[in-house]
Design a protein around this motif. Structure first.
Motif, PDB file in Angstrom:
ATOM      1  N   ARG A 125     -30.618  33.668 -80.139  1.00  0.00           N
ATOM      2  CA  ARG A 125     -30.362  32.904 -78.917  1.00  0.00           C
ATOM      3  C   ARG A 125     -31.078  31.552 -78.917  1.00  0.00           C
ATOM      4  O   ARG A 125     -31.451  31.041 -77.872  1.00  0.00           O
ATOM      5  N   GLU A 144     -29.764  28.964 -76.435  1.00  0.00           N
ATOM      6  CA  GLU A 144     -29.908  29.162 -75.000  1.00  0.00           C
ATOM      7  C   GLU A 144     -31.346  29.057 -74.527  1.00  0.00           C
ATOM      8  O   GLU A 144     -31.599  28.819 -73.351  1.00  0.00           O
ATOM      9  N   ARG A 145     -32.311  29.243 -75.399  1.00  0.00           N
ATOM     10  CA  ARG A 145     -33.714  29.325 -75.012  1.00  0.00           C
ATOM     11  C   ARG A 145     -34.443  28.023 -75.328  1.00  0.00           C
ATOM     12  O   ARG A 145     -34.071  27.310 -76.257  1.00  0.00           O
ATOM     13  N   ASP A 148     -38.790  34.418 -72.134  1.00  0.00           N
ATOM     14  CA  ASP A 148     -37.645  33.757 -72.747  1.00  0.00           C
ATOM     15  C   ASP A 148     -38.057  32.619 -73.678  1.00  0.00           C
ATOM     16  O   ASP A 148     -37.228  32.113 -74.433  1.00  0.00           O
TER      17      ASP A 148
END
Length: 757
Positions: free
Chosen positions: A122, A125-126, A406
């Motif tokens: 990810r 997205e992070r 996250d």
């Protein structure tokens, strides 16, 4: 029909939970693996990933599932599919069993696709925070430093940003290191002035090497830093694994000064090598200072006095399971896992958190008056502080005191930091923030040697970055360091080899090819890129070769297999592939019957240059930007997914460009060059206007028998003894002319220069 019912019997332990294979009859004909899983209340599974595709069906209870840093609440009736290599774990924070059935199978196509992705976990997205290990401001940076974490973190971040990832390179100086105080005493300054002086020098050296740092924190001059560090320490002091303990210690016998780090030397209790206090650069293991063999106080040169000191310590061994679980979550080299196993298997490991000292930040806790928070604890907090400071500056609510699961953190560090960063720091974070599961990747480099010996400031055995780096040299050093930096092994920098690399490879092959390409475009197409015409099998094979280079570069710079050694080798291979292709295609380039094929070859050469300009950006950004400009490409470029031709009609300004070396009179201006160019054209039967200056004889298609003919001409007309090896390996025609002009008498050079005019 077969029925399997969960009974809670026959369970075994796997992945940190209770599992049982489905009854053979029930699972045997499914074509996939199948098992029951039970997660008891308060239990957390091990963090793991695997190559199978897996499906969970929750039949009872619930819990929190974390997949690649993202938190999901799951309950009975939930179905979850895990793709290969997704990192996951589940926690049952309820009061009843969480029961699931798992189906799993190997899908080679899906697993291969996941493994080949350059951006996983990810990243897109992070927020991704890339840290280069904080340098100690007790001196400037030499090439040994630069070849390690700083350059690598810069290239890594550039690549991720080209792929659309929110990535930032963060760094800063570790101002409260004991070594700063030692340097200050030696140089006759205060520790604060010393830290400020070298922090500024370090930033200047970064700029000279085109290392971009998006957040730089000099801890001793950041007004918000002391309160944040003290709050972090307060959280540590209040945690169960941290205790105020009477510990064995060493003191200078004359001044009574407490000895640690740079203040003491001795032999490592683990490997027997000579070491300083607290960490051994040889075996990477920590020492308590009091356990050093044959200790000597650096201050007096005498045998230290033994005593005790009451200080805060973290019982690291009590968090061994947390450290191991942390190592399952991100990218952790096997050498780090081995070091952790070696250290943590030997019994109690007490990690000091405070030391008696005049230099550093004292904790709020009054139990240790006269002590400061150890700089390695300070450094662990400084990473989180940097994230918070970056967030405040760019408008994100990131807080050091409340780290987010996250966050994706990436550490670049030297091998001498492998105990602290990936072993001690996860334990510190666990103690201070019990609810945070940091997801950190670690990239470790070994020592870079200078002429087969360690870089040494004290012995003046160093090449300082500020002495050699500048606009004309930064990319040459970046590419050479990328090729030779110590990844997984110690490697060596040799100034003479670097000079040869710059002269022959960069100024000769790279610049020679690009200049020759520009001259051919100017001659045959008015300086514009031709449209591809008819394709031959050789053309399609070359396009496939370029595609292979792109794939290999993507892998080399990606998150999982990051290697500047590999990336540099691929860039060099890309240029060499293209030079060979151009040389082979040149034989028919000026034959009218093959004009449509010739423009395809030329368009592919420009496509290779485009690929070099784009894929070279993380490694050699200054060169890549200049090349992109010469090719008419936009300044901001995304990482390519395919090899692309430059649009037909694009104006190219390659001819006459100097990409490497100082912008000064070049070999192309040798007085012998016009005469030698005419002779080469005569021997090879080339048109009178054929550009040859920036091409080697091999690239011009010269065969052995033609080389012998040229050798005869040079002997006959110049009385020059030129070997065939020199003709084929002496660089382009311009460089050969320059070499001959330097070796011949001035009157001979003048005579032939006048003939050409």
């Amino acid at each position: 029909m077969e029925i399997s019912t969960f009974t809670g019997e026959g369970l075994t332990r796997a992945f940190g939970i209770d599992v049982a294979t489905l009854d053979p009859g029930a699972g045997g004909d499914l074509g996939v693996g199948a098992s029951w899983g039970r997660v008891a209340p308060g239990v957390r599974s091990l963090t793991h990933q695997h190559d199978e595709t897996e499906v969970w069906v929750l039949v009872a209870g619930g819990g929190d599932l974390v997949v690649d840093g993202a938190d999901h609440r799951i309950e009975a009736g939930t179905v979850v599919r895990f793709d290969p290599f997704e990192t996951h774990y589940v926690t049952n924070n309820g009061e009843t069993d969480l029961v699931l059935v798992s189906f799993f199978w190997r899908d080679l196509t899906r697993a291969t696709a996941a493994a080949e992705k350059s951006v996983r976990r990810r990243f897109g997205e992070r927020p991704v925070f890339v840290f280069s290990s904080a340098p100690t401001p007790n001196g400037d940076l030499h090439l040994g430093h630069l070849a390690g974490p700083f350059f690598a973190a810069d290239a890594y971040t550039r690549f991720q940003r080209m792929n659309g990832v929110q990535a930032w390179h963060l760094c800063g100086t570790d101002d409260y290191q004991n070594y700063v105080e030692a340097a200050a005493a030696k140089e006759g300054r205060t520790a604060l002035d010393t830290a400020a002086h070298y922090s500024e020098r370090i930033r200047e050296t970064f700029a000279a090497m085109d290392i971009e740092v998006h957040q730089f924190t000099a801890t001793s001059v950041d007004d918000t830093y002391p309160d944040g560090l003290r709050a972090f320490f307060g959280s540590l002091a209040g945690s169960a694994p941290v205790r105020l303990t009477e510990a064995d210690a060493l003191f200078d016998p004359e001044s009574g000064k407490y000895l640690f780090e740079s203040g003491v030397t001795g032999t490592c209790p683990s490997c027997g090598q000579t070491t300083g206090g607290n960490i051994c650069e040889g075996c990477r293991e920590p020492n308590s200072v009091a356990d050093l063999g044959n200790p000597v106080s650096v201050e007096s040169g005498a045998l230290p006095r033994r005593g005790t000191v009451r200080r805060y310590q973290l019982s690291l061994h009590e968090l061994a399971d947390d450290v191991r679980d942390h190592h399952r979550r991100g990218r952790v080299p096997a050498s780090v896992k081995e070091l952790a196993a070696r250290v943590l298997s030997r019994g109690p490991v007490e990690f000091p958190l405070t030391h008696p000292s005049d230099w550093g930040l004292s904790p709020d806790e009054s139990d240790v008056d006269g002590q400061v928070i150890w700089s390695w604890v300070d450094l662990a907090y400084s990473f989180l502080h940097g994230i918070g400071a970056l967030g405040a500056r760019i408008g994100h609510d990131w807080k050091a005191a409340d780290p987010d699961p996250d966050w994706k953190i990436v550490h670049f560090l030297g091998a001498d930091g492998t105990f602290f960063h990936p072993i001690a720091y996860p334990a510190l974070y666990r103690a201070a923030y019990p609810g945070w599961e940091p997801d950190i990747d670690y990239h470790v480099n070994e020592f870079y040697l200078l002429q087969q010996s360690k870089f040494s400031t004290s012995r003046r055995h160093a090449v300082w970055g500020r002495d050699v780096l500048g606009p004309e040299t930064a990319d040459a050093y970046r590419l050479y360091l990328a090729l030779t930096r110590p990844e997984g092994r110690r490697t060596n920098f040799d100034p003479d080899e670097f000079d040869v690399f710059t002269r022959d490879t960069l100024e000769g092959h790279w610049q020679g090819w690009l200049a020759g390409l520009g001259e051919r475009l100017a001659r045959d197409h008015g300086g514009k890129v031709p449209d591809a015409g008819i394709w031959t099998p050789e053309h399609t094979a070359f396009l496939a070769r370029l595609t292979e280079r792109l794939t290999a570069l993507t892998r080399a710079l990606g998150a999982d297999d990051f290697s500047l050694n590999s990336a540099a080798a691929q860039l060099l291979g890309l240029v060499e592939d293209t030079r060979v292709f151009a040389a082979r295609e040149s034989a028919a380039a000026q034959i009218g019957d093959w004009a449509d094929e010739a423009r395809t070859a030329l368009a592919l050469e420009v496509a290779a240059a485009r690929l070099l300009a784009t894929c070279g950006t993380p490694v050699v950004p200054r060169f890549a930007g200049a090349l992109a400009e010469a090719l008419g490409l936009p300044a901001e470029r995304s990482w390519p997914r395919t090899v692309e031709l430059v649009p037909a009609g694009t104006t190219v300004t390659l001819a006459g460009r100097t990409f490497f070396g100082e912008k000064q009179e070049s070999a192309a201006e040798s007085p012998l060059l016009p005469w030698l160019s005419d002779v080469v054209r005569e021997v090879l039967r080339l048109p009178a206007d054929e550009p040859v200056a920036h091409l080697s004889l091999a690239e011009l298609g010269m065969q052995s028998i033609q080389a012998v003919a040229l050798q005869y001409q040079l002997t006959d007309r110049l009385d020059a003894d030129v070997s065939l090896e020199t003709l084929f390996n002496g660089g382009d025609v311009a460089k050969l002319a320059d070499t001959l002009a330097k070796e011949l008498p001035e009157d001979v050079v003048r005579k032939h220069a006048e003939v050409s005019r």
